[in-house]
Design a protein around this motif. Structure first.
Motif, PDB file in Angstrom:
ATOM      1  N   PHE A  45       0.836  -1.204   0.000  1.00 40.66           N
ATOM      2  CA  PHE A  45       0.000   0.000   0.000  1.00 40.66           C
ATOM      3  C   PHE A  45       0.872   1.256   0.000  1.00 40.66           C
ATOM      4  CE2 PHE A  45      -2.202   3.421   2.221  1.00 40.66           C
ATOM      5  CZ  PHE A  45      -3.399   3.499   1.512  1.00 40.66           C
ATOM      6  N   SER A  46       1.946   1.238   0.789  1.00 41.46           N
ATOM      7  CA  SER A  46       2.869   2.377   0.835  1.00 41.46           C
ATOM      8  C   SER A  46       3.512   2.629  -0.515  1.00 41.46           C
ATOM      9  CB  SER A  46       3.942   2.121   1.893  1.00 41.46           C
ATOM     10  OG  SER A  46       4.856   3.195   1.960  1.00 41.46           O
ATOM     11  N   ALA A  47       3.900   1.559  -1.207  1.00 46.78           N
ATOM     12  CA  ALA A  47       4.499   1.697  -2.526  1.00 46.78           C
ATOM     13  C   ALA A  47       3.502   2.264  -3.522  1.00 46.78           C
ATOM     14  CB  ALA A  47       5.011   0.334  -3.012  1.00 46.78           C
ATOM     15  N   ALA A  48       2.277   1.754  -3.492  1.00 49.89           N
ATOM     16  CA  ALA A  48       1.233   2.242  -4.395  1.00 49.89           C
ATOM     17  C   ALA A  48       0.947   3.722  -4.144  1.00 49.89           C
ATOM     18  CB  ALA A  48      -0.037   1.413  -4.200  1.00 49.89           C
ATOM     19  N   LYS A  49       0.885   4.097  -2.877  1.00 49.41           N
ATOM     20  CA  LYS A  49       0.608   5.486  -2.502  1.00 49.41           C
ATOM     21  C   LYS A  49       1.717   6.417  -2.981  1.00 49.41           C
ATOM     22  CE  LYS A  49      -0.693   8.250   1.548  1.00 49.41           C
ATOM     23  NZ  LYS A  49      -0.904   8.206   3.026  1.00 49.41           N
ATOM     24  N   GLU A  50       2.970   6.024  -2.783  1.00 47.40           N
ATOM     25  CA  GLU A  50       4.104   6.844  -3.196  1.00 47.40           C
ATOM     26  C   GLU A  50       4.157   7.012  -4.720  1.00 47.40           C
ATOM     27  OE1 GLU A  50       6.442   8.624  -1.647  1.00 47.40           O
ATOM     28  OE2 GLU A  50       5.380   8.265   0.219  1.00 47.40           O
ATOM     29  N   LEU A  51       3.908   5.919  -5.448  1.00 50.00           N
ATOM     30  CA  LEU A  51       3.933   6.001  -6.905  1.00 50.00           C
ATOM     31  C   LEU A  51       2.835   6.922  -7.424  1.00 50.00           C
ATOM     32  CD1 LEU A  51       4.741   3.335  -9.473  1.00 50.00           C
ATOM     33  CD2 LEU A  51       2.565   4.519  -9.725  1.00 50.00           C
ATOM     34  N   LEU A  52       1.620   6.801  -6.877  1.00 46.43           N
ATOM     35  CA  LEU A  52       0.507   7.635  -7.333  1.00 46.43           C
ATOM     36  C   LEU A  52       0.743   9.112  -6.999  1.00 46.43           C
ATOM     37  CD1 LEU A  52      -2.496   5.311  -6.385  1.00 46.43           C
ATOM     38  CD2 LEU A  52      -1.507   5.695  -8.645  1.00 46.43           C
ATOM     39  N   LYS A  53       1.356   9.374  -5.847  1.00 42.68           N
ATOM     40  CA  LYS A  53       1.703  10.759  -5.499  1.00 42.68           C
ATOM     41  C   LYS A  53       2.724  11.322  -6.479  1.00 42.68           C
ATOM     42  CE  LYS A  53       2.787  11.646  -1.256  1.00 42.68           C
ATOM     43  NZ  LYS A  53       3.363  11.461   0.107  1.00 42.68           N
ATOM     44  N   HIS A  54       3.685  10.487  -6.864  1.00 47.08           N
ATOM     45  CA  HIS A  54       4.741  10.906  -7.787  1.00 47.08           C
ATOM     46  C   HIS A  54       4.174  11.275  -9.161  1.00 47.08           C
ATOM     47  CE1 HIS A  54       8.606  10.952  -9.852  1.00 47.08           C
ATOM     48  NE2 HIS A  54       8.107  10.093 -10.734  1.00 47.08           N
ATOM     49  N   PHE A 216      -6.216   5.616 -10.169  1.00 46.77           N
ATOM     50  CA  PHE A 216      -6.747   4.726  -9.136  1.00 46.77           C
ATOM     51  C   PHE A 216      -6.434   5.299  -7.754  1.00 46.77           C
ATOM     52  CE2 PHE A 216      -7.246   0.151 -10.954  1.00 46.77           C
ATOM     53  CZ  PHE A 216      -8.084   0.643 -11.944  1.00 46.77           C
ATOM     54  N   LYS A 217      -7.211   4.867  -6.784  1.00 43.07           N
ATOM     55  CA  LYS A 217      -6.880   5.108  -5.384  1.00 43.07           C
ATOM     56  C   LYS A 217      -5.820   4.084  -4.968  1.00 43.07           C
ATOM     57  CE  LYS A 217     -10.093   8.254  -4.834  1.00 43.07           C
ATOM     58  NZ  LYS A 217      -9.739   9.697  -4.647  1.00 43.07           N
ATOM     59  N   ALA A 218      -5.061   4.415  -3.932  1.00 43.31           N
ATOM     60  CA  ALA A 218      -3.999   3.514  -3.479  1.00 43.31           C
ATOM     61  C   ALA A 218      -4.553   2.160  -3.062  1.00 43.31           C
ATOM     62  CB  ALA A 218      -3.221   4.150  -2.328  1.00 43.31           C
ATOM     63  N   LYS A 219      -5.744   2.142  -2.451  1.00 41.46           N
ATOM     64  CA  LYS A 219      -6.345   0.868  -2.031  1.00 41.46           C
ATOM     65  C   LYS A 219      -6.724   0.017  -3.242  1.00 41.46           C
ATOM     66  CE  LYS A 219      -9.993  -1.198   0.792  1.00 41.46           C
ATOM     67  NZ  LYS A 219     -10.352  -2.164  -0.260  1.00 41.46           N
ATOM     68  N   GLN A 220      -7.282   0.662  -4.276  1.00 42.87           N
ATOM     69  CA  GLN A 220      -7.633  -0.069  -5.494  1.00 42.87           C
ATOM     70  C   GLN A 220      -6.400  -0.722  -6.107  1.00 42.87           C
ATOM     71  OE1 GLN A 220      -9.666   3.377  -7.474  1.00 42.87           O
ATOM     72  NE2 GLN A 220     -11.129   1.797  -8.106  1.00 42.87           N
ATOM     73  N   LEU A 221      -5.334   0.055  -6.196  1.00 39.79           N
ATOM     74  CA  LEU A 221      -4.107  -0.455  -6.792  1.00 39.79           C
ATOM     75  C   LEU A 221      -3.517  -1.583  -5.946  1.00 39.79           C
ATOM     76  CD1 LEU A 221      -2.030  -0.277  -9.028  1.00 39.79           C
ATOM     77  CD2 LEU A 221      -0.918   1.611  -7.802  1.00 39.79           C
ATOM     78  N   THR A 222      -3.555  -1.423  -4.631  1.00 41.77           N
ATOM     79  CA  THR A 222      -3.039  -2.458  -3.726  1.00 41.77           C
ATOM     80  C   THR A 222      -3.823  -3.753  -3.866  1.00 41.77           C
ATOM     81  OG1 THR A 222      -2.326  -0.774  -2.134  1.00 41.77           O
ATOM     82  CG2 THR A 222      -2.546  -3.031  -1.319  1.00 41.77           C
ATOM     83  N   ASP A 223      -5.150  -3.652  -3.902  1.00 37.24           N
ATOM     84  CA  ASP A 223      -5.996  -4.840  -4.062  1.00 37.24           C
ATOM     85  C   ASP A 223      -5.677  -5.571  -5.359  1.00 37.24           C
ATOM     86  OD1 ASP A 223      -7.279  -4.410  -1.660  1.00 37.24           O
ATOM     87  OD2 ASP A 223      -9.002  -3.374  -2.547  1.00 37.24           O
TER      88      ASP A 223
END
Length: 282
Positions: A45-54, A216-223
């Motif tokens: 989830f942390s990786a997905a969140k960081e990538l989407l922020k970037h 996507f939201k970070a949760k969507q990407l993580t799932d």
């Protein structure tokens, strides 16, 4: 420009709770899940969140894909290029900006009428084989067709004809049509096809699998990542033992490590490590 944080992990076969290995989960089909062994959900989830922020800071287009880049130790010997389906919780090919082409056996009007009556099922273009032959003869026209759609589906009865009709560009772009069984419930078949991503296993030791969009939201990407990894490992020759690393990236981002396997120490004929033998010699 602010650098992405490194959120990767290096995990061995043992868990981090004193060396006790976690019990493998099973899905409904009874297949053992491996995400609990190689991927940690909070870290993913942390990786997905960081990538989407970037990508958001860079102003990346909303229809850019996010992929898992998987490296394996040894490659498969088979040269079959048929894409394998991986169901996703949050579909990639159901957005307003997504174009899906369905290549069918003539007459194409039969399928068009069906979709008018039952809904488009994610399909934006129905293309009969006769029109494919007539309209897309040149390399340039085939390239334009390939670039015009995000996903290609095909009636499984016409699949053997397509390699020659579509040309090499489709294989290079990893847009080989996925088969649809017209003898079964067509609506359900199409819904399942556009709700999935696809893995193209060639003869190389690195391949990418689309698992999300940058909007996507970070949760969507993580799932999507966690559900896709089980299927990816299942399809990889050699299974989890053959997976060297898994990274997450978009077309405009750096690759964030999600998993790196520990290096294997070669064993001697006597069963000990080469290093151990050298120590004994000393």
């Amino acid at each position: 420009m602010k650098k992405l944080k490194s959120v990767g992990t290096e995990r061995g076969e043992m868990s981090g709770d004193g060396g006790v290995q976690k019990k493998k989960k099973k899905n409904k089909a009874g297949v053992k899940k491996v995400t609990s062994e190689i991927l940690d959900r909070p870290q993913t989830f942390s990786a997905a969140k960081e990538l989407l922020k970037h990508v958001k800071r860079k102003g990346t287009a909303a229809d850019e894909y996010v992929s898992l880049v998987v490296a394996v130790r040894s490659v498969r010997k088979s040269k079959k290029t048929k894409p394998q389906r991986i169901p996703l919780r949050s579909p990639l090919y159901k957005s307003e900006n997504t174009e899906v082409c369905f290549i069918v056996k003539d007459p194409q009007r039969t399928v068009k009428d069906y979709l008018i009556e039952n809904g488009p099922c994610g399909v934006t273009k129905v293309l009969g084989v006769s029109k494919l032959k007539a309209r897309y003869k040149t390399f340039e026209s085939k390239r334009q067709l390939c670039d015009s759609y995000d996903l290609f589906l095909a009636d499984d009865r016409v699949l053997p004809l397509l390699p020659k009709l579509l040309g090499k560009q489709f294989f290079r772009s990893k847009k080989i049509p996925s088969s649809v069984d017209m003898r079964r419930d067509l609506k359900a078949q199409l819904e399942a096809a556009v709700s999935s991503t696809y893995i193209h296993l060639g003869t190389g030791n690195v391949f990418a699998v689309k698992v999300g969009l940058v909007n996507f939201k970070a949760k969507q990407l993580t799932d999507n990542i966690l559900s896709a990894v089980d299927r990816i490992v299942e399809l990889c020759p050699g299974g989890i033992a053959n997976v060297q690393s898994i990274h997450l990236k978009s077309a405009t981002s750096v690759a964030l490590p999600l998993y790196n396997s520990l290096p294997r120490r070669p064993l001697s004929r006597k069963g000990g490590s080469e290093e151990g033998e050298n120590d004994q010699e000393k």
